[in-house]
Design a protein around this motif. Structure first.
Motif, PDB file in Angstrom:
ATOM      1  N   ALA A  35       0.832  -1.205   0.000  1.00 56.80           N
ATOM      2  CA  ALA A  35       0.000   0.000   0.000  1.00 56.80           C
ATOM      3  C   ALA A  35       0.867   1.256   0.000  1.00 56.80           C
ATOM      4  N   LEU A  36       1.941   1.263   0.800  1.00 56.86           N
ATOM      5  CA  LEU A  36       2.818   2.430   0.831  1.00 56.86           C
ATOM      6  C   LEU A  36       3.591   2.554  -0.474  1.00 56.86           C
ATOM      7  N   ARG A  37       4.055   1.443  -1.012  1.00 60.30           N
ATOM      8  CA  ARG A  37       4.752   1.464  -2.318  1.00 60.30           C
ATOM      9  C   ARG A  37       3.825   2.059  -3.379  1.00 60.30           C
ATOM     10  N   SER A  38       2.578   1.624  -3.403  1.00 61.45           N
ATOM     11  CA  SER A  38       1.604   2.118  -4.368  1.00 61.45           C
ATOM     12  C   SER A  38       1.349   3.612  -4.176  1.00 61.45           C
ATOM     13  N   ALA A  39       1.224   4.052  -2.922  1.00 67.12           N
ATOM     14  CA  ALA A  39       0.985   5.468  -2.642  1.00 67.12           C
ATOM     15  C   ALA A  39       2.160   6.321  -3.125  1.00 67.12           C
ATOM     16  N   LEU A  40       3.375   5.829  -2.947  1.00 63.95           N
ATOM     17  CA  LEU A  40       4.553   6.583  -3.405  1.00 63.95           C
ATOM     18  C   LEU A  40       4.653   6.590  -4.929  1.00 63.95           C
ATOM     19  N   HIS A  41       4.309   5.470  -5.571  1.00 60.05           N
ATOM     20  CA  HIS A  41       4.280   5.457  -7.041  1.00 60.05           C
ATOM     21  C   HIS A  41       3.259   6.476  -7.544  1.00 60.05           C
ATOM     22  N   GLU A  42       2.084   6.520  -6.899  1.00 60.97           N
ATOM     23  CA  GLU A  42       1.046   7.467  -7.311  1.00 60.97           C
ATOM     24  C   GLU A  42       1.494   8.917  -7.124  1.00 60.97           C
ATOM     25  N   ARG A  43       2.143   9.211  -6.013  1.00 62.71           N
ATOM     26  CA  ARG A  43       2.626  10.577  -5.768  1.00 62.71           C
ATOM     27  C   ARG A  43       3.701  10.956  -6.789  1.00 62.71           C
ATOM     28  N   THR A  44       4.592  10.016  -7.092  1.00 63.34           N
ATOM     29  CA  THR A  44       5.639  10.276  -8.080  1.00 63.34           C
ATOM     30  C   THR A  44       5.013  10.556  -9.444  1.00 63.34           C
ATOM     31  N   ALA A  45       4.063   9.720  -9.847  1.00 63.72           N
ATOM     32  CA  ALA A  45       3.413   9.880 -11.151  1.00 63.72           C
ATOM     33  C   ALA A  45       2.657  11.208 -11.225  1.00 63.72           C
ATOM     34  N   ALA A  46       1.906  11.540 -10.177  1.00 60.42           N
ATOM     35  CA  ALA A  46       1.132  12.788 -10.176  1.00 60.42           C
ATOM     36  C   ALA A  46       2.054  14.003 -10.236  1.00 60.42           C
ATOM     37  N   HIS A  47       3.152  13.956  -9.498  1.00 58.74           N
ATOM     38  CA  HIS A  47       4.090  15.082  -9.513  1.00 58.74           C
ATOM     39  C   HIS A  47       4.731  15.240 -10.884  1.00 58.74           C
ATOM     40  N   ARG A  48       5.176  14.149 -11.462  1.00 58.62           N
ATOM     41  CA  ARG A  48       5.808  14.223 -12.785  1.00 58.62           C
ATOM     42  C   ARG A  48       4.809  14.724 -13.836  1.00 58.62           C
ATOM     43  N   LYS A  49       3.576  14.259 -13.750  1.00 60.05           N
ATOM     44  CA  LYS A  49       2.559  14.705 -14.700  1.00 60.05           C
ATOM     45  C   LYS A  49       2.309  16.206 -14.548  1.00 60.05           C
ATOM     46  N   ALA A  50       2.234  16.689 -13.303  1.00 64.78           N
ATOM     47  CA  ALA A  50       2.010  18.115 -13.052  1.00 64.78           C
ATOM     48  C   ALA A  50       3.167  18.967 -13.584  1.00 64.78           C
ATOM     49  N   GLN A  51       4.355  18.373 -13.664  1.00 67.52           N
ATOM     50  CA  GLN A  51       5.527  19.085 -14.177  1.00 67.52           C
ATOM     51  C   GLN A  51       5.672  18.921 -15.693  1.00 67.52           C
ATOM     52  N   GLY A  52       4.737  18.201 -16.322  1.00 68.73           N
ATOM     53  CA  GLY A  52       4.805  17.967 -17.757  1.00 68.73           C
ATOM     54  C   GLY A  52       5.858  16.934 -18.143  1.00 68.73           C
ATOM     55  N   LEU A  53       6.193  16.063 -17.211  1.00 68.05           N
ATOM     56  CA  LEU A  53       7.213  15.036 -17.443  1.00 68.05           C
ATOM     57  C   LEU A  53       6.562  13.697 -17.747  1.00 68.05           C
ATOM     58  N   GLY A  54       7.300  12.850 -18.427  1.00 69.54           N
ATOM     59  CA  GLY A  54       6.793  11.521 -18.747  1.00 69.54           C
ATOM     60  C   GLY A  54       6.671  10.633 -17.512  1.00 69.54           C
ATOM     61  N   ALA A  55       5.807   9.663 -17.631  1.00 65.68           N
ATOM     62  CA  ALA A  55       5.602   8.708 -16.539  1.00 65.68           C
ATOM     63  C   ALA A  55       6.811   7.788 -16.411  1.00 65.68           C
ATOM     64  N   LEU A  56       7.013   7.289 -15.206  1.00 64.14           N
ATOM     65  CA  LEU A  56       8.051   6.296 -14.954  1.00 64.14           C
ATOM     66  C   LEU A  56       7.404   4.922 -14.932  1.00 64.14           C
ATOM     67  N   ASP A  57       8.063   3.955 -15.524  1.00 63.79           N
ATOM     68  CA  ASP A  57       7.575   2.585 -15.453  1.00 63.79           C
ATOM     69  C   ASP A  57       7.981   1.986 -14.120  1.00 63.79           C
ATOM     70  N   SER A  58       7.014   1.417 -13.425  1.00 63.63           N
ATOM     71  CA  SER A  58       7.311   0.678 -12.208  1.00 63.63           C
ATOM     72  C   SER A  58       7.761  -0.707 -12.648  1.00 63.63           C
ATOM     73  N   HIS A  59       8.895  -1.144 -12.141  1.00 65.84           N
ATOM     74  CA  HIS A  59       9.462  -2.417 -12.577  1.00 65.84           C
ATOM     75  C   HIS A  59       9.595  -3.342 -11.377  1.00 65.84           C
ATOM     76  N   GLU A  60       8.976  -4.505 -11.453  1.00 71.49           N
ATOM     77  CA  GLU A  60       8.946  -5.459 -10.346  1.00 71.49           C
ATOM     78  C   GLU A  60      10.342  -5.854  -9.865  1.00 71.49           C
TER      79      GLU A  60
END
Length: 186
Positions: free
Chosen positions: A54-79
């Protein structure tokens, strides 16, 4: 220096160390030294037991939202990169201290995931030690990283892949490692 002055100085140092618990650090191919927090036995975190996923997912979501707000490409989460970050968060929890020890080995391991037998490409790492439930821990770590220019640079950097590891120590403190990677072109 008198024995009393030494005791007061040591007490002051020990009293201030828990405040260092929210430090976040970063590294690239070269490592930087970090301040280490007090041993877990000297402090506790009254946090509930968290779910690492759950915490890993929350941090991935925060990273994605921040990058999107900055006009940056998404990062692929890699297992497999998550697994490398997870090993490091487990190590930090076992030591009850944030550290970048072994970052070169993690860089090589992440490179190997993408077919490079040696460290190749761009790599960065953010680590944090936080206390709280999933939402509070994600907020503390991410806001601390954004408040630091080096950490913000990692989050906003020219990377394509990220992996996050989360481990809660015996006293409740949560250790997080987030890896960033841009594979080298062939």
């Amino acid at each position: 220096m008198s024995r009393r002055t030494t005791r007061v100085g040591l007490w002051l140092l020990l009293a201030l160390l828990p405040a260092a618990g929210l430090l976040a650090c970063t590294t690239g191919p070269s490592t930087r030294s970090t301040k280490l927090p007090a041993p877990e036995a000297a402090r506790s975190c009254p946090a509930p037991t968290i779910t690492a996923d759950a915490l890993r997912s929350a941090l991935h979501e925060r990273t994605a939202a921040h990058r999107k707000a900055q006009g940056l490409g998404a990062l692929d989460s890699h297992e497999r990169v998550d697994a490398i970050a997870q090993q490091h968060s487990f190590l930090m929890a076992g030591r009850a201290a944030m550290t970048h020890d072994g970052s070169q080995e993690r860089f090589k391991a992440v490179s190997a995931v993408f077919g490079w037998p040696h460290a190749a490409g761009n790599f960065a790492e953010n680590v944090a030690e936080v206390c709280g439930d999933v939402d509070a821990a994600a907020k503390q770590a991410f806001e601390a990283w954004l408040a630091s220019s080096d950490h913000r640079e990692n989050i906003e950097g020219d990377f394509r892949v990220t992996g996050i590891g989360v481990t809660q120590g015996r006293s409740g403190w949560i250790y997080i490692a987030q890896l960033f990677y841009l594979p080298r072109e062939t």
